[in-house]
Design a protein around this motif. Sequence first.
Motif, short mmCIF file in Angstrom:
data_model
loop_
_atom_site.label_atom_id
_atom_site.label_comp_id
_atom_site.label_asym_id
_atom_site.label_seq_id
_atom_site.Cartn_x
_atom_site.Cartn_y
_atom_site.Cartn_z
N GLU A 176 0.84 -1.20 0.00
CA GLU A 176 0.00 0.00 0.00
C GLU A 176 0.88 1.25 0.00
N GLU A 177 0.26 2.38 -0.37
CA GLU A 177 1.02 3.62 -0.53
C GLU A 177 1.48 4.22 0.80
N LEU B 114 0.34 0.68 8.63
CA LEU B 114 1.07 -0.57 8.35
C LEU B 114 2.39 -0.54 9.10
N THR B 115 2.29 -0.66 10.40
CA THR B 115 3.47 -0.58 11.26
C THR B 115 4.58 -1.52 10.77
N GLY B 116 5.76 -0.96 10.62
CA GLY B 116 6.91 -1.78 10.26
C GLY B 116 7.12 -1.94 8.76
N GLU B 117 6.18 -1.47 7.95
CA GLU B 117 6.34 -1.61 6.50
C GLU B 117 7.06 -0.38 5.91
N ILE B 118 7.56 -0.53 4.68
CA ILE B 118 8.29 0.55 4.01
C ILE B 118 7.63 0.79 2.65
N SER B 119 7.22 2.02 2.41
CA SER B 119 6.47 2.32 1.18
C SER B 119 7.39 2.62 0.00
N GLY B 120 6.77 2.63 -1.18
CA GLY B 120 7.51 2.97 -2.40
C GLY B 120 8.11 4.36 -2.32
N GLU C 148 3.20 -14.15 1.45
CA GLU C 148 2.82 -13.18 0.41
C GLU C 148 2.15 -13.91 -0.74
N SER C 149 0.97 -13.47 -1.09
CA SER C 149 0.23 -14.11 -2.18
C SER C 149 0.58 -13.46 -3.52
N GLY C 150 0.20 -14.13 -4.59
CA GLY C 150 0.39 -13.57 -5.93
C GLY C 150 -0.33 -12.24 -6.06
N GLN C 151 -1.49 -12.17 -5.43
CA GLN C 151 -2.29 -10.93 -5.49
C GLN C 151 -1.55 -9.78 -4.79
N ALA C 152 -0.95 -10.08 -3.64
CA ALA C 152 -0.20 -9.04 -2.91
C ALA C 152 1.02 -8.62 -3.74
N ILE C 153 1.67 -9.58 -4.36
CA ILE C 153 2.86 -9.28 -5.16
C ILE C 153 2.47 -8.40 -6.36
N ASN C 154 1.34 -8.69 -6.93
CA ASN C 154 0.82 -7.89 -8.04
C ASN C 154 0.60 -6.43 -7.59
N LYS C 155 0.07 -6.26 -6.38
CA LYS C 155 -0.14 -4.90 -5.85
C LYS C 155 1.21 -4.21 -5.61
N LYS C 156 2.16 -4.97 -5.09
CA LYS C 156 3.49 -4.39 -4.82
C LYS C 156 4.15 -3.93 -6.12
N ILE C 157 4.01 -4.74 -7.16
CA ILE C 157 4.62 -4.37 -8.45
C ILE C 157 4.01 -3.05 -8.95
N LYS C 158 2.69 -2.95 -8.85
CA LYS C 158 2.01 -1.74 -9.34
C LYS C 158 2.44 -0.51 -8.54
N ASN D 199 5.71 4.46 -8.31
CA ASN D 199 6.69 5.31 -7.63
C ASN D 199 8.00 5.43 -8.40
N GLY D 200 7.99 4.97 -9.64
CA GLY D 200 9.19 5.13 -10.48
C GLY D 200 10.30 4.15 -10.13
N LEU D 201 9.96 3.03 -9.48
CA LEU D 201 10.98 2.04 -9.15
C LEU D 201 10.93 0.89 -10.16
N GLN D 202 12.09 0.34 -10.47
CA GLN D 202 12.10 -0.85 -11.30
C GLN D 202 11.92 -2.06 -10.39
#
Length: 249
Positions: free
Chosen positions: A68-69, A73-79, A103-113, A118-121
């Motif tokens: 998520e943007e 989400l304590t402990g997470e790091i955003s794009g 981590e599910s495929g669906q979560a990975i798909n969200k992370k990629i997007k 955020n301009g990251l490869q």
Amino acid sequence: MKKHIIANIKMNQTPEESKFYLASIISKASALVDKRLTICLPYTSLNLGKMMLSGTDITLGAQNIAEEEEGLLTGEISGRMLKGCGVKRVIVGHSERRSRFKESGQAINKKIKIALKNGLQVILCVGESLVEKNTLKTVASLTAQIDECLKGLYENELENIIIAYEPVWAIGSGKTASVKDIEYGVKAIRKAVENNFSEKAGKEIEVVYGGSLNGKNIASIYNAEGLNGVLVGGACLDAQAFLRMISKC
Ligand code: PGA
């Protein structure tokens, strides 16, 4: 196009240790002129990596991104936070995260997007388990992972995605896939990308291999057909040994 060497430091190195590590690699930068080196540091060393790698040809990478943007989400790091630390590329869907952190495929798909937004490869990891390999389900497993993870992306976004073929049974196990296994997996990955996008996309997507690479096996794997480079875990941790290993490519 130069091939990739991606170093995944995993959960290793304090900032002080990263400082010595990066200094050793930077001092031998001339050994890297014909390669594209990305070093995926732990979060706590990213800011230091930003300072030390600026002005070099070495790309700063991270090992994960929140799905998520921003927000609760304590402990997470955003794009955006990664971008602010100078990160250019981020590993998504590593098998250690898929299995240990569910981590599910669906979560990975969200992370990629989110990463792309955020301009990251993205360095997207996919790979079959040992059971899947032994029951001849490698192609089915890789295809399902590609279908799920790349769902809803535009073809032009693929130029910012590198797929890392990392058979789960080969990661950190000392068991390396044979060149034949790798070429088989890479072909399946390219075919799955082709089926989701186009023949051109299947040909042009960059695919690297990772899993128990070492000084003995790197040269033959680096030259495997259809491969655009390698992703090294355990064997990248000793800077001098890693540099010797790279020099064989
Ligand atoms: P390994 O790790 O080289 O230690 O098998 C590779 C990876 O986890 O990406």
